[in-house]
Structure formats: structure tokens, C-alpha cells
Design an enzyme around this catalytic site. Sequence first.
Site: not given
Length: 494
Positions: A53, A117
Amino acid sequence: MLQCGVVGLCIVCVDHAEQGLGAVSTAAAQVDGLGLALTDSPQIRGAVVLSTCNRVMVLAETATEVCRPGPTLCGLLADHGATVLAQESSVLEGDDAVWRLFRIASGLESMVTGEREIAGQLKRALRFARTQSTVTPLIGHLVEEALRTSRKVATQTRLSAQGRTVVAVGFDLVSQTLDFSGARVLVMGTGSYAGATCAQLRDRGVAEILVHSTSGRAQGFARRHEVTAVDDDRLAPVLAGVDLVVTCRGSGVPALTRQVAARAVEDRAAVAGVDRDLVVLDLAVSGDVEQPVPAGLRVIDLAAIRDAVPASAAAERGEAERIVAEGVHDLAMDLERRRLAPAVVALRDTLSDLVQAELDRLPEDGSIPVDAAAQALRRLAASMAHIPSVRARIASEHGLGDRWLNSLSDVLGIDVEVDEHILDLGGLGLGAMASGDTLTCPVTGLSVSDLAPAEDRGQHGVHPMAHDDPHQLRAVQGHRPEDVAHLVTIEETR
């Protein structure tokens, strides 16, 4: 700067901070099968594709004959339809690419500084590339070292200790209007973000987690994460009754269409008797909620999360930067050791040849008097000292004595204090003497001109002589890389 042979390494990246989330979303839709497509070209030795993202990145190693890795990679990306990466990206080569990779892996380039992440996403990207055989030893080593550095950043700084991730910041925004305690949450998607979402939802005390997927993987995901799977027939009533929807499918096709969303809003008011807005946390870079959204639906997307990210403390970030710099420095030293490994092996082979030559002189019956053993050892010492001694004489005749002294210190660890120059031989033109032009070392076969700097040899047309003498340093053809590295390790520990 690195001086470790990373020529040919290149990164092409579309980033949330530089090109924007819209460009990241468009680029993400163009990377399917890109690693295999790139490595089909003889100009690309290996490639790893990372799509998150925050960014879309291609890490590639070009063939040695490629003079301009960046433009070459961009041209191939355009040929394979990755136009955003080819035309709107940041392109970094060599040292700059290494620094960017380490910073990305450590979360310093992320939307949420220091988030962990990205390390898992990079690790999965490397694993996937290996299954497709698109990873070269250099790329694999670089990524693994970058991940090792990211773990140090995570354990030695407070950046990740605060638990700040894209998912966590998104939930913080949700918590401003929704009490997680006792809430029912529907997760739409079964990828890595879905797993992280379920873990954090449990930490926040939700009452029930449900999962839906159009790919057919909901049942397996539900068993692994101990949640409840929702099939297509039950999706509408579940949407009407949940408190929060988290979309993280990211397939390019909206997980929550306008029609389904409108029906959910109507059913909440008419059937379930819920009068508050349905909150949707959209974690997909391409957007999982179809626009425009109906009234009664409140969407928190990545843009909102980015705007809400708290700035990291300068001290924390500075410590992370220091750890990254150490990681890059350690990598540079490691690559340089690998580069010099063949020379170390050649040195060992040369010394072994000298020892064997003396052993061949010994009596075949195995008996040797002390005097004969002492004589053999003296001959061995003389043989080992012959080449540096001859080089010392030649260096002194041509004003290169200091260079020889430095080499003696660097290679053998012998430091000798000598007097200052009485006369500077470097400017006396002795190198033009006929005797100097023809003088060669009886052991190595090297001429005087071979001691001159490389640029001087090129100007005078001097070429390296053939290394036919058995006492010369030999090329280590046939040695496996792991054997070379092992020998270097042995040398370091002695």
C-alpha cells in the site's frame, strides 16, 4: 559510498510520498507476472517485485554488459506494460539502490515510520521470486541483509515498539467513533493484511470476527485464524448487522460495490434498526469501496490514514538511521571480502606450492636429520621472502618504496620505521633507463613497468605479462564460492 561491486543493481520505485497513492494504485495493477517477464530478457539477471500500500518497487540486477541499468530496466518495464514504473518512477542505481532498499526494509520510507509490516511483505516478495527462480545470489543476499538490519531497528529502537502500523493507525481513527469492545467486524479479504487485521482486532477486544472472500479461500482462512467464514448468500444480512467492515482485498475490483453498500445501509435502518453510519476501513491501495459511496457509509481510506500518522521522534528516527548505516557498512565489508576471496585462496595455494617443493626434496624413507630439516625450513623462508624482496629492490630503484612499505604493512602486518627520503627518486627519470625497461623479476616474470600505476601502464601501452611461472599467484578456477568464503573465514579467525 559503497565500493563493493554492486554495479548493475537497480531499483525502480513508485512511492506514496513521491508519486502519490494514485500512482501506487495504478502501478500495482501492472506488475502481475512482471518478475518472470523481465528475467526472460538476457539484459536482466534477476528481479524481485514488491507491491504494498506504500509503494510498488522492482529490484533488479542487470547483466554485466549493460552500461545503463536504470534506463535499460525502464525500457523493459514499458515493453511489458508497466508504464507507471517506466515513466513516473524514481530510479536508483548501485549504492543509492542499496541505501533505498535498507531504508525501505527498516520502515524509514513507510507511510507509518518504523512499521514492521513492510519487512514481512519484502520477505514474502523474496520468497515468491525464489519460487519463480528470478533471484540472483546478489539480490538474495542484499534483501536478506536488509531484513536483518530491519530486525535490529525493530528491537533497538522505539519506532516499532509503539505498534504503529497502517492497520493500527486505521483502527485508531475508527476508535474515535466506534467502541471496539464487544463489536462485530467483517473482514473482506484473506491476504496478509487480513491476518494482521484479525490479530489487532482481538487485541482490541471485539466480540466477533467474520471473513468473506470471493476467491473461495474464506473457509481455510477462518480455520487458521479461528474466525467465522461468510458465504455470498449471507453477505447482505451480515453487512446490515456488523459494526465495522475492513476491506483489504486489493484485487482492483471493489470488494464492496455501490449496490451492495446501498443495500446494507437500507437494511441496517429498516431491518436491523441501526441508525448510525456503517464504518468501512479500506486498506486496499487500489480502493476496495466503489465510489461514490451512498449516504450512511463512512469510509476511512489510506489517504486518511497517511494524514493521521503521528510524526516520529527525531531521536528515534536518528537511531534507526544509524542502524541502517551500520547495516550498509557491514554489507559493503562483506561484499569486499567476497571480492578479495580469490586472492586469499591464490596466496594460500602459492604458499602450499612452496611447502610442497621443499617436501619433495626430503628423503623418501621418511628420515631427516635436524640439520637437513633446518636447511629445508631456511629454503622455504627464503622462497617466501624472494618475491617481496625483489619487489623492494625494484620499488626502491623507481621511487616507489613507500608504496612497497604500505603493501608490506597491509598484507603481512609488518610495520617498519625507516628514514625519510634523502633524494626523491620519483622525479629523476630512472624509469627511462634501458636497464630498467628490461629488468624482470626472476620469480614472477613481472617487468619494472608493472610496478607503475595502472593509468601509467595504459599510457605507455604496457600489458600484463603471462603468468606461466609455477610460483606465481594462480587464478582460483574451479573453487566454489562457498569454499572461497570458507577459506576467507578461516583466515579471519587465525
